[in-house]
Write a protein that holds these residues in place. Structure first.
Motif, short mmCIF file in Angstrom:
data_model
loop_
_atom_site.label_atom_id
_atom_site.label_comp_id
_atom_site.label_asym_id
_atom_site.label_seq_id
_atom_site.Cartn_x
_atom_site.Cartn_y
_atom_site.Cartn_z
N LEU A 147 0.81 -1.22 0.00
CA LEU A 147 0.00 0.00 0.00
C LEU A 147 0.85 1.28 0.00
N ARG A 148 2.14 1.10 -0.23
CA ARG A 148 3.05 2.25 -0.21
C ARG A 148 2.66 3.29 -1.26
N ALA A 149 2.28 2.82 -2.45
CA ALA A 149 1.95 3.75 -3.54
C ALA A 149 0.74 4.62 -3.15
N VAL A 150 -0.19 4.03 -2.39
CA VAL A 150 -1.37 4.79 -1.96
C VAL A 150 -0.94 5.96 -1.07
N ARG A 151 -0.09 5.67 -0.07
CA ARG A 151 0.34 6.74 0.85
C ARG A 151 1.16 7.81 0.12
N GLU A 152 2.07 7.35 -0.75
CA GLU A 152 2.93 8.32 -1.44
C GLU A 152 2.11 9.20 -2.39
N ARG A 153 1.12 8.61 -3.03
CA ARG A 153 0.29 9.40 -3.95
C ARG A 153 -0.50 10.45 -3.18
N GLU A 154 -1.07 10.04 -2.04
CA GLU A 154 -1.85 11.02 -1.26
C GLU A 154 -0.93 12.13 -0.74
N ALA A 155 0.32 11.78 -0.39
CA ALA A 155 1.27 12.82 0.07
C ALA A 155 1.58 13.78 -1.10
N ALA A 156 1.72 13.23 -2.31
CA ALA A 156 2.01 14.09 -3.47
C ALA A 156 0.82 15.00 -3.78
N LEU A 157 -0.39 14.46 -3.62
CA LEU A 157 -1.58 15.30 -3.86
C LEU A 157 -1.68 16.42 -2.83
N MET A 158 -1.26 16.11 -1.59
CA MET A 158 -1.27 17.14 -0.54
C MET A 158 -0.30 18.27 -0.93
N VAL A 159 0.90 17.89 -1.39
CA VAL A 159 1.89 18.89 -1.81
C VAL A 159 1.31 19.75 -2.93
N ARG A 160 0.69 19.08 -3.90
CA ARG A 160 0.10 19.78 -5.05
C ARG A 160 -0.95 20.80 -4.56
N SER A 161 -1.80 20.35 -3.62
CA SER A 161 -2.87 21.25 -3.15
C SER A 161 -2.27 22.46 -2.44
N LEU A 162 -1.15 22.25 -1.73
CA LEU A 162 -0.53 23.38 -1.03
C LEU A 162 0.13 24.34 -2.02
N VAL A 345 19.83 13.16 1.08
CA VAL A 345 19.32 11.79 0.82
C VAL A 345 18.41 11.75 -0.40
N VAL A 346 17.53 12.75 -0.54
CA VAL A 346 16.50 12.71 -1.58
C VAL A 346 16.89 13.55 -2.80
N GLY A 347 17.64 14.63 -2.57
CA GLY A 347 17.93 15.58 -3.65
C GLY A 347 16.78 16.55 -3.81
N ARG A 348 16.90 17.43 -4.82
CA ARG A 348 15.83 18.43 -4.99
C ARG A 348 14.98 18.17 -6.22
N GLY A 349 15.17 16.99 -6.82
CA GLY A 349 14.47 16.73 -8.08
C GLY A 349 13.20 15.91 -7.93
N ARG A 350 12.89 15.44 -6.75
CA ARG A 350 11.68 14.62 -6.56
C ARG A 350 11.22 14.75 -5.12
N LEU A 351 10.00 14.21 -4.87
CA LEU A 351 9.49 14.23 -3.49
C LEU A 351 10.08 13.04 -2.72
N VAL A 352 9.91 13.07 -1.39
CA VAL A 352 10.38 11.96 -0.54
C VAL A 352 9.62 10.69 -0.90
N SER A 353 10.35 9.58 -0.88
CA SER A 353 9.68 8.28 -1.07
C SER A 353 9.86 7.48 0.23
N GLU A 354 9.00 6.50 0.46
CA GLU A 354 9.13 5.75 1.71
C GLU A 354 10.46 4.99 1.79
N SER A 355 11.03 4.68 0.64
CA SER A 355 12.30 3.95 0.68
C SER A 355 13.44 4.85 1.20
N ASP A 356 13.21 6.16 1.24
CA ASP A 356 14.24 7.07 1.79
C ASP A 356 14.24 7.04 3.33
#
Ligand code: HEM
Length: 521
Positions: A147-162, A345-356
């Motif tokens: 279910l990792r993709a579900v959590r990461e997608r919702e986090a990305a949508l939150m960022v988008r909304s902000l 750890v993550v760089g500035r080119g993408r959002l955080v992933s759970e594997s980080d």
């Protein structure tokens, strides 16, 4: 006067027995441990009027006066409070088996299908089986990864909304807690029933959202009628009436969702597995819940379990992430250190992933420190003594309710140097609490409780809090509304059972990553 010998002997024998019984009884009474100390209460209401709105704070102060094991009366109920790590360990490790039930309450009766759920259900094979179903299908390492993709997608949508909310020049500040709550609630509701609570458009989504929000709100109310039987029928706060009405709406909604799913309908875009689908498959295959024929899983089990997830797993998670960002805004040096680690750890080119997450040593310490100062359920959830027992030299009556002051224990200066300072470094290698985690074995820090009834959703909650907060801290710099400065940020707690902020955190998020990082596929 001379007594005949047989009469004399029998008189002596009876006297000896009476003396022995009296002496033995007196000895036993002398040996009986005393009840724990505590303040005198009022007639009928007991100590309820002394609690104030921030009960955990009042109990913390009382602990300083009466010691780490307190006794109070809430109406007609005996209540004992564990106020130190050592006493909490006595209850939740040494005597945990005797405290593995929860006290009866109106929420369990009127909302949670008369205790047919995991949070309030009686300790026993059915409760164990329900926990196992969740553990295997939602909270095991494998299910979490599925279910990792579900959590990461919702986090990305939150960022988008902000980003969208703060893009126009002069846009008003946004309430961060609300954005985080949408994220945590949607992630969990997708995992549970395959649909978002907060979804634009449809009437069904609107009804779903309203019901879930009301359920979360009613779940946090302390009902005086639970403690004062004379007031129960009066329902002075109107809580029971509200619960009954809401229960009917929730039940209708879940019947419709279950009915749709049986008819093969799934909301658009939700192709993955969810708990509802797995439970319905178990039902179809007639798999028993706890091993016996009579333990077949029912629609009621599904509805009660889903209710638990919504009430126990959404606000608890989002409030911690909101507190974490607030603490970092108030402590700019710590924010800078966290962002430097995230950039490395993550760089500035993408959002955080759970594997980080495993490589974010400093950020994981930030999360622990936030759990220490701002545990979502400051008094954990109540337990009940199923038999009389002796704890820390005091007698705990059968039926007494146990509250563990998780909030107070984590501020005990005997355990925590400078307890009121926000200092994540205490959890880093070389720090005072380097090896400590929040998973229930270190009684100085038990935001998820401990023992048999430790939080069932610990793994989900911890992962969700960490990924959400890390995503926010990495993706944005934070500006406060005009006139506010970080050092003056209001960190007061609200008057609720859940540890929420008195004032929602209002912020201007300023994107700090490459523009491509904010694009959603
Ligand atoms: C940061 C997030 C969370 C915190 C701080 C938290 C805290 C707690 C605490 C203190 C308890 C009582 C433990 C005890 O009696 O010793 C509890 C119980 C529970 N929690 Fe959580 N929780 C969180 C997230 C979640 C999530 C995400 C879920 C589910 C999706 C969940 C589901 C439950 C359930 C079902 C119980 C009842 C367990 C039982 O009685 O057997 N919690 N939680």
């Amino acid at each position: 006067m001379d007594l005949p010998l047989p009469l004399l002997l029998s008189t002596l024998a009876v006297s000896a027995i009476v003396c022995y019984v009296l002496f033995f009884r007196a000895g036993k009474a002398r040996r009986r441990a005393p009840l724990p100390p505590g303040p005198r209460g009022w007639p009928v209401l007991g100590n309820l009027p002394q609690l104030g709105g921030k009960t955990h704070q009042t109990l913390h102060v009382m602990t300083k006066v009466y010691g780490p094991l307190l006794r109070l009366r809430f109406g007609s109920s005996d209540v004992v409070v564990a106020g130190s790590a050592a006493v909490a360990e006595q209850f939740l490790r040494i005597h945990d088996a005797k405290f593995s039930n929860r006290p009866p309450n109106s929420g369990g009766e009127h909302m949670a299908y008369n205790y047919q759920d995991v949070v309030f259900g009686p300790y026993g094979p059915r409760w164990r089986a329900m926990r196992k179903v969740c553990a295997v299908n939602l909270f095991s390492a494998r299910a979490l990864d599925d279910l990792r993709a579900v959590r990461e997608r919702e986090a990305a949508l939150m960022v988008r909304s902000l980003v969208e909310a703060s893009a126009p020049r002069g846009a008003p500040a946004v309430p961060l807690g609300k954005a985080v709550n949408v994220c945590t609630t949607n992630a969990l509701s997708r995992a549970a029933v395959g649909r978002r609570v907060f979804a634009a458009g449809s009437e069904v989504a609107k009804e779903f959202k309203e019901i879930v929000l009301e359920v979360m709100q009613v779940g946090g109310v302390l009902n005086v009628g639970d403690f004062v039987p004379a007031l129960r029928w009066l329902d002075p706060q109107g809580v029971v009436a509200k619960m009954k009405k809401l229960h009917r709406r929730y039940d209708d909604m879940m019947n419709a969702i279950i009915g749709e799913r049986r008819a093969g309908v799934k909301p658009a875009g939700e192709a993955g597995k969810d708990l509802l689908g797995l439970l319905l498959a178990m039902m179809q295959e007639e798999q028993p819940l706890a091993g016996g024929e009579e333990d077949k899983i029912t629609d009621t089990d599904i509805k009660a379990l889903t209710l638990n997830l919504f009430v126990a797993g959404t606000d608890t998670t989002s409030t911690i992430a909101e507190w974490a960002v607030a603490e970092l805004i108030r402590n700019p040096d710590i924010l800078k250190q966290a962002q430097e680690e995230l950039d490395a750890v993550v760089g500035r080119g993408r959002l955080v992933s759970e594997s980080d997450l495993p490589r974010l040593t400093f950020f994981n310490a930030v999360i622990k420190e936030t759990f220490r100062l701002h545990p979502s359920t400051p008094l954990s959830l109540p337990r009940m003594a199923s038999q009389e027992c002796e704890v820390a030299g005091y007698r705990i009556p059968k039926g007494a309710q146990l509250l563990v002051n998780v909030w107070g224990i984590a501020r005990d200066p005997a355990l925590w140097p400078d307890p009121l300072e926000y200092r994540p470094a205490r959890f880093l290698p070389g720090g005072s609490h380097a090896d400590l985690d929040v998973k229930g074995s270190h009684f100085g820090l038990i935001p998820f409780g401990a023992g048999r009834r430790i939080c069932a959703g610990l793994s989900w909650g911890l992962r969700m809090v960490t990924v959400t907060a890390a995503t926010l801290v990495h993706a944005f710099d934070w500006e406060l509304p005009a006139g506010q400065t970080p050092d003056k940020l209001n960190m007061e707690e609200a008057f609720t059972l859940l540890l929420q902020r008195a004032e929602p955190l209002m912020v201007h998020p300023v994107p700090r990553l490459l523009p491509s990082a904010y694009e959603i596929a």
